[in-house]
Design a protein around this motif. Structure first.
Motif, short mmCIF file in Angstrom:
data_model
loop_
_atom_site.label_atom_id
_atom_site.label_comp_id
_atom_site.label_asym_id
_atom_site.label_seq_id
_atom_site.Cartn_x
_atom_site.Cartn_y
_atom_site.Cartn_z
N SER A 106 34.98 -13.93 -18.21
CA SER A 106 34.37 -12.94 -17.32
C SER A 106 34.17 -13.54 -15.93
O SER A 106 33.20 -14.24 -15.68
CB SER A 106 33.04 -12.46 -17.89
OG SER A 106 33.23 -11.84 -19.13
N THR A 107 35.11 -13.28 -15.06
CA THR A 107 35.02 -13.73 -13.67
C THR A 107 34.70 -12.54 -12.78
O THR A 107 34.77 -11.39 -13.21
CB THR A 107 36.35 -14.36 -13.21
OG1 THR A 107 37.36 -13.34 -13.24
CG2 THR A 107 36.75 -15.51 -14.12
N THR A 108 34.36 -12.83 -11.54
CA THR A 108 34.11 -11.73 -10.60
C THR A 108 35.35 -10.89 -10.41
O THR A 108 35.28 -9.66 -10.31
CB THR A 108 33.65 -12.30 -9.24
OG1 THR A 108 32.57 -13.21 -9.46
CG2 THR A 108 33.19 -11.19 -8.31
N GLU A 109 36.52 -11.52 -10.39
CA GLU A 109 37.78 -10.78 -10.26
C GLU A 109 37.99 -9.85 -11.46
O GLU A 109 38.39 -8.69 -11.29
CB GLU A 109 38.95 -11.77 -10.14
CG GLU A 109 40.33 -11.16 -10.28
CD GLU A 109 40.63 -10.07 -9.27
OE1 GLU A 109 41.53 -9.24 -9.54
OE2 GLU A 109 39.97 -10.03 -8.21
N THR A 110 37.71 -10.34 -12.66
CA THR A 110 37.82 -9.50 -13.86
C THR A 110 36.90 -8.30 -13.76
O THR A 110 37.27 -7.17 -14.10
CB THR A 110 37.47 -10.31 -15.12
OG1 THR A 110 38.25 -11.49 -15.17
CG2 THR A 110 37.72 -9.48 -16.38
N ALA A 111 35.68 -8.54 -13.27
CA ALA A 111 34.70 -7.46 -13.15
C ALA A 111 35.15 -6.41 -12.14
O ALA A 111 35.01 -5.21 -12.37
CB ALA A 111 33.34 -8.03 -12.76
N PHE A 112 35.69 -6.86 -11.00
CA PHE A 112 36.22 -5.91 -10.01
C PHE A 112 37.34 -5.06 -10.61
O PHE A 112 37.37 -3.84 -10.44
CB PHE A 112 36.76 -6.67 -8.79
CG PHE A 112 35.73 -6.97 -7.74
CD1 PHE A 112 34.94 -5.97 -7.22
CD2 PHE A 112 35.56 -8.26 -7.27
CE1 PHE A 112 33.98 -6.25 -6.25
CE2 PHE A 112 34.61 -8.55 -6.31
CZ PHE A 112 33.81 -7.54 -5.79
N ARG A 113 38.25 -5.72 -11.30
CA ARG A 113 39.37 -5.00 -11.90
C ARG A 113 38.89 -3.96 -12.91
O ARG A 113 39.33 -2.80 -12.89
CB ARG A 113 40.30 -6.00 -12.59
CG ARG A 113 41.58 -5.36 -13.18
CD ARG A 113 42.23 -6.30 -14.16
NE ARG A 113 41.37 -6.54 -15.32
CZ ARG A 113 41.34 -7.66 -16.03
NH1 ARG A 113 42.12 -8.67 -15.70
NH2 ARG A 113 40.54 -7.79 -17.08
N ASP A 114 37.96 -4.37 -13.78
CA ASP A 114 37.45 -3.44 -14.79
C ASP A 114 36.65 -2.30 -14.15
O ASP A 114 36.67 -1.17 -14.64
CB ASP A 114 36.58 -4.19 -15.80
CG ASP A 114 37.39 -5.10 -16.71
OD1 ASP A 114 38.64 -5.00 -16.69
OD2 ASP A 114 36.79 -5.92 -17.43
N ALA A 115 35.93 -2.62 -13.07
CA ALA A 115 35.15 -1.59 -12.38
C ALA A 115 36.05 -0.54 -11.77
O ALA A 115 35.75 0.67 -11.82
CB ALA A 115 34.29 -2.23 -11.29
#
Length: 281
Positions: free
Chosen positions: A229-238
């Motif tokens: 769970s990285t910030t990039e993963t969170a942006f993509r999922d958001a």
């Protein structure tokens, strides 16, 4: 007598089935409201986490350069500007969160008082004081996605709300997605700059004496870079969840049958944000 009985039975079944369809639509209105409330809560959490991480990246970048007073205050001003942008975005998302919560309540109680509360939130969303202004977007919107709302939900106040707010909420979801996209690009560029400078600043990684405590920043970086769970993963999922949320909203407003597939995207985003929060704590 037999013909009369058949007509009566046919009317009865038509009435019952219509009621079931109506109940189903109201249930979907509750579902999309609950999903919207959860999505906006997760977006707020992501933005707050990202803002703190963004400031930390600025500090790290500053540490890799020869520092002057002017350079320090330039970096400080940049961090403050980003903080203010995030703050405005969080405030707008908070209003949208409140909208979804009250919309779900209206679907359940069909109360005029609840409808009035929802109308006041709508006025706030339209206000130019909201950080993510959607005024320009409204002029380019596909008109009246909620035009059939009052018909599809005939006899229920939520139909009037859908008719009035269909475009507004759709564009609010889009504006959040646009903001997330811009933040994602800013964040990734800052990571890139840090990585470039970091190539020439390796001493803290290779010159640590044996048994010496590892620097807390290094520990945090290591966990961040090796975590699922990285910030990039969170942006993509958001962003994926935003697209799913918008489609579900449009279908629900128009009284069309929807599946629960959009909930999968929202659940994935929620899980990512939760894991990211634990990583950052």
């Amino acid at each position: 007598m037999k013909i009369y009985s058949r007509a009566t039975v046919l009317f009865f079944f038509t009435f019952v089935l219509s009621g079931c369809v109506g109940d189903y639509k109201i249930k979907r209105a509750v579902d999309v409201s609950d999903a919207g409330a959860k999505y906006t809560e997760d977006v707020q959490t992501l933005l707050i986490l990202e803002q703190a991480e963004y400031s930390r990246l600025i500090v790290r970048l500053l540490a890799e350069q020869s520092r002057t007073e002017a350079r320090y205050y330039s970096a400080y001003k940049h961090a403050l500007n980003n903080r203010d942008e995030i703050k405005s975005a969080v405030e707008m998302v908070d209003v949208l969160n409140e909208y979804f919560l009250v919309l779900g309540k209206l679907a359940k109680d069909d109360s005029k008082d609840t409808a009035a509360t929802l109308s006041s939130i709508t006025d706030t969303l339209k206000s130019e004081n909201i950080g993510l202004s959607i005024g320009d977007s409204l002029s380019n919107a596909i008109p009246k996605i909620g035009a059939s709302g009052a018909v599809a939900y005939r006899g229920h106040l939520i139909g009037k709300a859908f008719e009035r707010d269909g475009d507004l909420i759709m564009l609010s979801i889009r504006s959040i997605r646009g903001f997330l996209n811009s933040e994602r690009m800013k964040f990734n560029y800052l990571i890139y700059k840090n990585n470039m400078f970091g190539r020439y600043q390796v001493s803290k990684y290779v010159s640590t004496p044996e048994h010496q405590l590892i620097d807390r920043d290094l520990e945090r970086d290591f966990v961040s870079q090796t975590s699922i769970s990285t910030t990039e993963t969170a942006f993509r999922d958001a962003i994926d969840a935003s697209l799913a949320m918008e489609i579900a909203w449009i279908k629900t407003v128009n009284g069309k049958m929807t599946t629960d597939e959009f909930l999968t995207s929202l659940d994935r985003f929620s899980s990512t944000v939760k894991a990211l929060s634990q990583t950052r704590n």
